[in-house]
Scaffold this active site. Structure first.
Site, short mmCIF file in Angstrom:
data_model
loop_
_atom_site.label_atom_id
_atom_site.label_comp_id
_atom_site.label_asym_id
_atom_site.label_seq_id
_atom_site.Cartn_x
_atom_site.Cartn_y
_atom_site.Cartn_z
N ARG A 261 0.94 -1.10 -0.24
CA ARG A 261 -0.03 -0.05 -0.22
C ARG A 261 0.60 1.30 0.14
O ARG A 261 2.12 1.07 0.27
CB ARG A 261 -0.98 0.07 1.21
CG ARG A 261 -2.13 -0.91 1.22
CD ARG A 261 -2.89 -1.12 2.32
NE ARG A 261 -3.56 -2.29 2.52
CZ ARG A 261 -4.88 -2.45 3.50
NH1 ARG A 261 -4.47 -1.83 4.29
NH2 ARG A 261 -5.30 -3.82 3.37
N ARG A 276 2.32 1.30 10.58
CA ARG A 276 1.71 1.16 8.57
C ARG A 276 3.26 1.21 8.07
O ARG A 276 3.72 2.12 8.15
CB ARG A 276 1.96 2.42 8.94
CG ARG A 276 0.63 3.23 7.82
CD ARG A 276 -0.75 4.87 7.91
NE ARG A 276 -1.00 4.35 8.84
CZ ARG A 276 -2.32 3.74 9.23
NH1 ARG A 276 -2.51 3.77 8.55
NH2 ARG A 276 -2.94 4.15 10.70
N GLU A 348 -6.06 -0.65 15.90
CA GLU A 348 -6.96 -1.42 14.91
C GLU A 348 -6.02 -3.61 14.47
O GLU A 348 -4.62 -2.75 14.13
CB GLU A 348 -7.32 -0.53 13.77
CG GLU A 348 -8.31 -2.12 12.58
CD GLU A 348 -7.93 -1.75 10.59
OE1 GLU A 348 -8.13 -2.07 10.24
OE2 GLU A 348 -7.92 0.24 11.24
N SER A 351 -9.92 -5.92 10.21
CA SER A 351 -11.14 -5.32 10.14
C SER A 351 -11.64 -6.12 9.09
O SER A 351 -11.95 -7.22 8.42
CB SER A 351 -10.93 -4.30 9.40
OG SER A 351 -11.12 -2.56 9.66
N ARG A 390 0.88 -6.15 12.71
CA ARG A 390 0.35 -5.71 13.78
C ARG A 390 0.44 -6.19 15.09
O ARG A 390 0.20 -6.45 16.41
CB ARG A 390 -0.95 -5.31 14.00
CG ARG A 390 -0.25 -3.83 12.28
CD ARG A 390 -1.89 -3.26 12.88
NE ARG A 390 -1.57 -2.23 11.30
CZ ARG A 390 -2.35 -0.49 11.51
NH1 ARG A 390 -3.81 -0.52 12.26
NH2 ARG A 390 -2.21 -0.08 10.87
#
Length: 425
Positions: A261, A276, A348, A351, A390
Site C-alpha cells: 500500500r 503502518r 486496529e 477489519s 500488527r
C-alpha cells in the site's frame, strides 16, 4: 456498484443512504442520465429494426420492378446506416458515464450502522481478554524490537521510508504468526487455503472497489498490473464472471500474502515503528455466500478473527464502524482493536466487512438458486485474520519483560521449535 433499477424504484431511500455515507450523489441526476440513455437505446433499436425491415423490402420492390420504391428504400437504409453509428456511440457514452458515476459511490450502509464522521463515532460492541499487569513501565515495540531483529534503519536504507527488515527472532516470530493464523482458519474454521497472485489486472481491483477511486493508494508496475493491497482482491475475484450453483456456496478462502500500500492518505501517521508499512504480511479471509447468509457469515468471520486473538492471550475490543469511518465497499464493518500496553491504547488489528452484492455487481459474480432459472448476485465478505505485523507488535508489547526479552505465547511455541522466550541480542 449500485443497480440503477433499484435507485429508480426508491430514489428517496437511495438519497438517504448516500447522505448517511456523506456522499455527494443525487438520484434525480442518475435517473435523468439513465432515462436519456434508455431513450437513445430505444431509438437505436428502432433504427436497427427499420434498417433490417427496409433492407428486406428492397429485394421485394426490385422483384416487382418497382424501381422508385427500391431507390427510396435504399436511400432510407443509407441514411439509417449513417445515423445509427452516431446513436450507438451516444448510447455507449451515456452508459459509460452512468457506470462511472455509479462506480464512484460507496455501498449502502446496513440499517444498524451508526452515522458518524470518524473513528470517534464508532460503537463499542464488546471488550475481551485481560490486559497485562506489568510490574515495570511498558515500552513500545519500536524500543523493544531492534534488539530482537526488528531492523528499521536497514529497511529504510534498502527501500526507503515505511519499510522494515526483519532478522533472527523477529523474522521467526513473524513466520510463526502467519502459519499459526492460517492453520487455525483452515483447520478450525473451514477456510480453503489459497496461494494467489500478488499482481493483478485492472479488472480485479475494479471488481473489489479499489479502482477507479483509490488508485493513488496502490502500487502499479510498468506493465500495467497492480500489486495487491490485500489478498481480498485476488480471493474475491476467484468468482469473477461466474455463475455458481447454490450448492457450491458458501465458499471460504484464506491466504497469507505480502500486501502493498502506498499509504497516500496517511502522511504523518505512524511514521515510527512497524504499524503502518508499505509492505506487510496479512492473513486474509474471504467468503462468498448466498443473499440470505451474509449476516450470519459476517458474525462467523469476525468470531474466527477473535478466536485467534483469544488463542494468543491478547486483550482486544470489537468496534462497529460508523458511516464516516467505514470502507468504500462495506455495508457494515467490525474492527478488532488489540491492546498495546506500550502505547497505552487499542489499535486496529483486523477489519471484517460484509459488502452485500456491491462487489459482486462489479465482478458480475452470480449464483443460481436451487430450482430457479434466474440468477442472483452473490454476497461477498472479507476480513483480516490477522495482520501479521500488527500482531507481532502486540506480542512484543504484551509479552515484554523488563530485561528486553519477550515471552512467546504458548500457542506459538510449537511453531518456534518449543522456544519459550525471545532473547535480545
Amino acid at each position: 456498484m449500485h443497480d440503477i433499477r433499484l435507485i429508480r424504484d426508491d430514489p428517496a431511500a437511495f438519497d438517504a443512504a448516500m447522505q448517511k455515507r456523506g456522499a455527494q450523489a443525487s438520484s434525480a441526476d442518475l435517473i435523468a442520465l439513465d432515462a436519456r440513455r434508455r431513450e437513445v437505446l430505444t431509438e437505436v433499436q428502432a433504427g436497427q429494426a427499420r434498417r433490417n425491415e427496409a433492407s428486406k423490402a428492397i429485394g421485394a420492390a426490385k422483384a416487382k420492378k418497382d424501381e422508385a420504391t427500391a431507390q427510396a428504400l435504399m436511400a432510407e437504409v443509407a441514411d439509417l446506416k449513417a445515423r445509427l453509428p452516431e446513436l450507438e456511440a451516444e448510447e455507449a457514452r451515456l452508459g459509460a458515464d452512468l457506470e462511472a458515476q455509479l462506480a464512484a459511490l460507496p455501498n449502502i450502509p446496513a440499517a444498524d450502522v451508526p452515522q458518524g464522521a470518524d473513528e470517534e463515532d464508532n460503537q463499542l460492541v464488546h471488550e475481551r481478554g485481560t490486559r497485562p499487569d506489568l510490574a515495570f513501565p511498558a515500552r513500545e515495540h519500536d524500543a523493544i524490537g531492534p534488539a530482537l531483529g526488528l531492523d528499521f534503519d536497514t529497511g529504510v536504507a534498502i527501500a526507503g521510508a515505511r519499510f522494515t527488515l526483519l532478522r533472527g527472532p523477529a523474522a521467526r516470530l513473524a513466520r510463526a504468526l502467519g502459519q499459526f493464523m492460517l492453520d487455525r482458519l483452515t483447520m478450525l474454521h473451514g477456510y480453503e487455503e489459497v496461494a494467489p497472485p500478488l499482481l493483478v489486472r485492472d479488472e480485479a481491483v475494479y471488481g473489489t472497489g479499489q479502482l477507479p477511486k483509490f488508485a493513488e493508494d496502490l502500487f502499479r508496475t510498468t506493465d500495467g498490473r497492480w500489486l495487491i493491497p490485500t489478498a481480498e482482491v485476488s480471493l474475491t475475484n476467484i468468482v469473477r464472471e461466474k455463475i455458481l450453483a447454490e450448492a457450491e456456496l458458501p465458499l471460504r478462502f484464506a491466504a497469507l500474502t505480502p500486501c502493498f500500500r502506498s499509504e497516500a492518505g496517511a502522511a504523518g501517521r505512524d511514521t515510527r515503528g512497524y504499524i503502518r508499512q508499505h509492505q506487510f504480511d496479512k492473513v486474509e479471509m474471504v467468503s462468498i455466500v448466498t443473499t440470505d447468509a451474509s449476516e450470519e457469515e459476517h458474525e462467523r468471520m469476525t468470531q474466527a478473527a477473535e478466536a485467534t486473538l483469544d488463542a494468543l492471550g491478547l486483550a482486544y475490543r470489537r468496534m462497529k464502524l460508523c458511516t464516516g469511518d467505514m470502507g468504500f465497499t462495506a455495508a457494515r464493518t467490525y474492527d478488532l482493536e488489540v491492546w498495546l500496553p506500550g502505547q497505552g491504547r487499542f489499535r486496529e488489528i483486523s477489519s471484517c466487512s460484509t459488502c452485500t452484492d456491491f462487489q459482486a455487481r462489479r465482478m458480475n459474480a452470480r449464483y443460481r438458486p436451487e430450482g430457479e432459472k434466474a440468477t442472483r448476485f452473490v454476497h461477498t465478505l472479507n476480513g483480516s485474520g490477522l495482520a501479521v505485523g500488527r500482531t507481532l507488535v502486540a506480542v512484543l508489547e504484551n509479552y515484554q519483560r523488563e530485561d528486553g526479552s519477550v515471552v512467546v505465547p504458548e500457542a506459538l511455541r510449537p511453531y518456534l521449535g518449543g522456544l519459550e522466550v525471545l532473547t535480545p541480542r
